[in-house]
Design an enzyme around this catalytic site. Structure first.
Site, PDB file in Angstrom:
ATOM      1  N   ASP A  50      -4.106  28.376 -78.925  1.00 57.92           N
ATOM      2  CA  ASP A  50      -3.507  29.710 -78.857  1.00 57.92           C
ATOM      3  C   ASP A  50      -4.482  30.783 -78.390  1.00 57.92           C
ATOM      4  O   ASP A  50      -5.704  30.648 -78.490  1.00 57.92           O
ATOM      5  CB  ASP A  50      -2.869  30.101 -80.191  1.00 57.92           C
ATOM      6  CG  ASP A  50      -3.874  30.496 -81.254  1.00 57.92           C
ATOM      7  OD1 ASP A  50      -4.993  29.964 -81.235  1.00 57.92           O
ATOM      8  OD2 ASP A  50      -3.533  31.332 -82.111  1.00 57.92           O
ATOM      9  N   HIS A  69       4.645  24.478 -87.305  1.00 62.24           N
ATOM     10  CA  HIS A  69       3.917  25.753 -87.358  1.00 62.24           C
ATOM     11  C   HIS A  69       2.920  25.708 -88.514  1.00 62.24           C
ATOM     12  O   HIS A  69       3.246  26.037 -89.651  1.00 62.24           O
ATOM     13  CB  HIS A  69       4.906  26.909 -87.546  1.00 62.24           C
ATOM     14  CG  HIS A  69       4.285  28.267 -87.430  1.00 62.24           C
ATOM     15  ND1 HIS A  69       4.711  29.204 -86.519  1.00 62.24           N
ATOM     16  CD2 HIS A  69       3.266  28.853 -88.107  1.00 62.24           C
ATOM     17  CE1 HIS A  69       3.983  30.307 -86.648  1.00 62.24           C
ATOM     18  NE2 HIS A  69       3.099  30.109 -87.609  1.00 62.24           N
ATOM     19  N   GLU A  98       7.338  38.674 -86.729  1.00 62.29           N
ATOM     20  CA  GLU A  98       6.780  38.510 -88.079  1.00 62.29           C
ATOM     21  C   GLU A  98       6.348  39.893 -88.570  1.00 62.29           C
ATOM     22  O   GLU A  98       7.032  40.505 -89.383  1.00 62.29           O
ATOM     23  CB  GLU A  98       5.600  37.544 -88.048  1.00 62.29           C
ATOM     24  CG  GLU A  98       4.904  37.366 -89.394  1.00 62.29           C
ATOM     25  CD  GLU A  98       3.568  36.652 -89.277  1.00 62.29           C
ATOM     26  OE1 GLU A  98       3.084  36.187 -90.313  1.00 62.29           O
ATOM     27  OE2 GLU A  98       2.997  36.582 -88.169  1.00 62.29           O
ATOM     28  N   HIS A 156      -1.590  26.207 -88.955  1.00 59.28           N
ATOM     29  CA  HIS A 156      -2.855  26.522 -88.280  1.00 59.28           C
ATOM     30  C   HIS A 156      -3.971  25.649 -88.838  1.00 59.28           C
ATOM     31  O   HIS A 156      -4.165  25.586 -90.061  1.00 59.28           O
ATOM     32  CB  HIS A 156      -3.202  27.990 -88.482  1.00 59.28           C
ATOM     33  CG  HIS A 156      -2.235  28.933 -87.827  1.00 59.28           C
ATOM     34  ND1 HIS A 156      -2.482  29.516 -86.610  1.00 59.28           N
ATOM     35  CD2 HIS A 156      -1.012  29.370 -88.219  1.00 59.28           C
ATOM     36  CE1 HIS A 156      -1.459  30.292 -86.274  1.00 59.28           C
ATOM     37  NE2 HIS A 156      -0.553  30.224 -87.239  1.00 59.28           N
TER      38      HIS A 156
END
Length: 341
Positions: free
Chosen positions: A140, A17, A202, A19
């Protein structure tokens, strides 16, 4: 015997995970901004590092979109991907699954998806050959975009699956943007046999995690608010759905007030499948290695705990079975060596 810190710095790692656009360092942003004469809040790397210091979610988005606005060519994309992969190699992160949001650059700068993917793949092949590190790309959907744009992103994923692309992601503001908003895109991707990996739990609570699970997410990006729902905790434990936990990110985003008050120790104690990750490293003043070191500092982790968390990431990686088994054997042998030093 080597120190715990030395062992953690040297041990092989996997990150699931992180970005790509969120990995851009201040000095690189400065270089790109100067190239395109984009005004920034500071005109040197030191000042930009101060600007990067996390304030609130709106400020985080401001930085993120400033970075996206400066990515205007394939060369720019290749530059940030090479720098990211070089940083992963320095940490001995042998395999990374990297979330990439080409939609931002497409909308802001008119940069086509294929040109962006080709650039990331050039960096990916270079890193594998020159540095010995590998990367899979998760494309994404930003949750805030209209559902029709999610269908376009699904087309990108289906058309490029296997060409570096390994999954469809879903990220961004959870509240008001459930997976069902992009149901047609998700259904098409899943019918094509492509994995889905969604952020959830989150900035929104357990319902967001339930919806991600029901939508078929193979892992949960974050998922740390699962502790608010005992039934959800039981389901995650029973199904062993991996959680991609990013502690420093959660603290910066005020999901928890501090590391000491983070849900991570309870998630581990309850037997959930936990992996550790950095999310957007320079924006949260961290790295994957630093996340492990902070876990030792705040939670008393030892080498065995860290090695177990690393192996969780190996097991949760979206790799072919043979590749995962080879990576598992390589890591196990290295952990034996580290314990003996």
């Amino acid at each position: 015997m080597k120190s715990l810190e030395t062992s953690i710095r040297r041990m092989p790692k996997v990150e699931l995970h992180v970005h790509l656009e969120g990995s851009v360092q201040p000095a690189t942003l400065l270089k790109l901004a100067q190239k395109y004469q984009v005004a920034l809040p500071a005109q040197d790397a030191s000042g930009l590092r101060d600007w990067y210091s996390f304030r609130d979610f709106d400020h985080f988005i401001e930085i993120y979109m400033t970075v996206a606005g400066c990515l205007r060519s394939g060369d720019d994309i290749e530059l940030i991907a090479r720098e990211f992969l070089a940083g992963q190699a320095e940490q001995n992160i042998l395999y990374s699954e990297v979330t990439f949001t080409p939609h931002n650059q497409f909308k802001l700068n008119g940069l086509g998806f294929r040109e962006q993917l080709d650039a990331v793949n050039r960096a990916r092949r270079w890193a594998e050959s020159a540095l010995g590190v590998r990367m899979g790309i998760i494309i994404d959907i930003p949750r805030q975009v209209p559902s029709a744009e999610g269908d376009t992103i699904a087309d990108w994923v289906i058309g490029s699956y296997g060409d570096g692309v390994i999954a469809l992601g879903l990220a961004g503001v959870e509240a008001g943007n459930p997976p069902e908003k992009f149901q047609s895109a998700i259904d098409r991707v899943r019918r094509a046999g492509i994995p889905c990996v969604f952020h959830a739990g989150e900035t929104d609570g357990p319902d967001s995690i339930w919806r991600a699970i029901e939508a078929g997410s193979r892992r949960i990006g974050h998922g740390v608010r699962a502790v608010e729902d005992a039934r959800l905790m039981a389901a995650l434990r029973e199904r062993q759905i991996p959680l991609e936990v990013c502690p420093s990110s959660n603290v910066c985003l005020k999901v928890f007030p501090s590391w000491e008050q983070h849900s991570l120790p309870r998630l581990i104690a309850e037997g959930l499948n936990i992996t550790i990750n950095s999310d957007d490293p320079p924006m949260f003043n961290t790295s994957l290695t630093e996340e492990y070191l902070r876990g030792c500092r705040f939670f008393g982790w030892d080498l065995e705990m860290v090695a177990g968390l690393v192996m969780n990431a190996v097991n949760a990686a979206l790799l072919p079975d043979a590749d995962r088994e080879a990576l598992r054997a390589k890591f196990a042998a290295e952990f034996v060596r580290l314990r003996a030093e």
